[in-house]
Design a protein around this motif. Sequence first.
Motif, mmCIF file in Angstrom:
data_model
loop_
_atom_site.group_PDB
_atom_site.id
_atom_site.type_symbol
_atom_site.label_atom_id
_atom_site.label_comp_id
_atom_site.label_asym_id
_atom_site.label_seq_id
_atom_site.Cartn_x
_atom_site.Cartn_y
_atom_site.Cartn_z
ATOM 1 N N ARG A 275 51.637 61.855 9.513
ATOM 2 C CA ARG A 275 51.349 61.558 10.916
ATOM 3 C C ARG A 275 49.878 61.222 11.135
ATOM 4 O O ARG A 275 49.541 60.457 12.045
ATOM 5 N N THR A 276 48.991 61.774 10.298
ATOM 6 C CA THR A 276 47.571 61.444 10.435
ATOM 7 C C THR A 276 47.328 59.981 10.101
ATOM 8 O O THR A 276 46.558 59.296 10.780
ATOM 9 N N GLU B 94 49.456 57.577 10.496
ATOM 10 C CA GLU B 94 49.991 56.808 11.623
ATOM 11 C C GLU B 94 48.978 56.742 12.761
ATOM 12 O O GLU B 94 48.787 55.682 13.385
ATOM 13 N N LYS B 95 48.312 57.842 13.024
ATOM 14 C CA LYS B 95 47.316 57.872 14.103
ATOM 15 C C LYS B 95 46.099 57.020 13.753
ATOM 16 O O LYS B 95 45.567 56.289 14.600
ATOM 17 N N GLU C 288 46.947 53.383 14.121
ATOM 18 C CA GLU C 288 47.026 53.007 15.536
ATOM 19 C C GLU C 288 45.635 52.790 16.121
ATOM 20 O O GLU C 288 45.391 51.807 16.830
ATOM 21 N N SER D 159 44.404 54.849 24.409
ATOM 22 C CA SER D 159 45.310 55.512 23.474
ATOM 23 C C SER D 159 45.950 56.725 24.140
ATOM 24 O O SER D 159 45.662 57.047 25.295
ATOM 25 N N TYR E 234 45.629 59.762 22.779
ATOM 26 C CA TYR E 234 45.006 60.913 22.136
ATOM 27 C C TYR E 234 43.859 61.472 22.976
ATOM 28 O O TYR E 234 43.162 60.730 23.671
ATOM 29 N N GLU F 189 40.824 64.843 19.301
ATOM 30 C CA GLU F 189 41.510 64.122 18.232
ATOM 31 C C GLU F 189 40.821 62.789 17.945
ATOM 32 O O GLU F 189 40.682 62.385 16.785
#
Length: 281
Positions: A160-161, A163-164, A167, A185, A187, A191
């Motif tokens: 998941r990191t 993916e972030k 993005e 975003s 986030y 983050e």
Amino acid sequence: MVSQEESDKVRYISLVRKAGGEPILGIPYRSMSVDPDLVASFVLAIIIFENRDLKTFTKEGYVVVIEEGEHVVGLLIVDKVEDDEPYRKNLKKIIADFEEKYNDLLNNWKGDIRPFREYALDILSIYPYSDIDLELVPRLLKSSKAAPDQKAKIPWSVGRTDEKIQEILGFINGKRSILEIMESSKYDQNEIEGIFSMLYRYKWISLSKKLESDSKLVKVSDPPRFLIGVYGNQLEHIVELCDGTRSLSDICDELPYGMEVVKTLIKNLIDTGVLRISGTK
């Protein structure tokens, strides 16, 4: 959010499995005069194998803050401080959150630590690698003759990191500030600061102020031949004008070109590592 003063004292964070003593996750922040892994091994031997209750350990000017969860022991190595309670509070939070998120993997241990690497972002959201100014503009670093590619692999860019990170990379266009990217975003600030501290640490981006008419420019390196071939010998003169005392407006006044033409050229020189805006990283 922790203070920058508190964050600057962090040297190393480690999460170790209690049952076998295997390091699950270790994040080095800054160089140390002692090997943090050796310090961690010594402390863990006391806790796990001698079954002693140890909360703090001091070694050569460093303080090792220690907390235990059900499955892991957390070690937070910081510069010597009078009060370690703020660090202890955050370490407890990290351990509790980590064990909750990975409860199934910890209860059904297979020996594979790779799935845990993504959790580094959660830790960096508390203690980022460096102070991140939200007003700065990130630019993706590209390899060129003026700025050879020094981009390193981000070890935490998994699951998941990753993916972030991907993005956020999609938002970076050399025009938006970090604050504008954050607002676009999903986030939060912690983050975002964790992600950008990773990108900056591993040389994926440069950070600079927005280029304005009053921005002062500094020469970093001579322009490479291919740029001189594109823009002509006048390019060398323009670069030499960027001595840290002249603003973009001042430089434009000394050239037979309009502001937009000069601004576009200066942006290209910044992107290729020839120039930087004064006061930026």
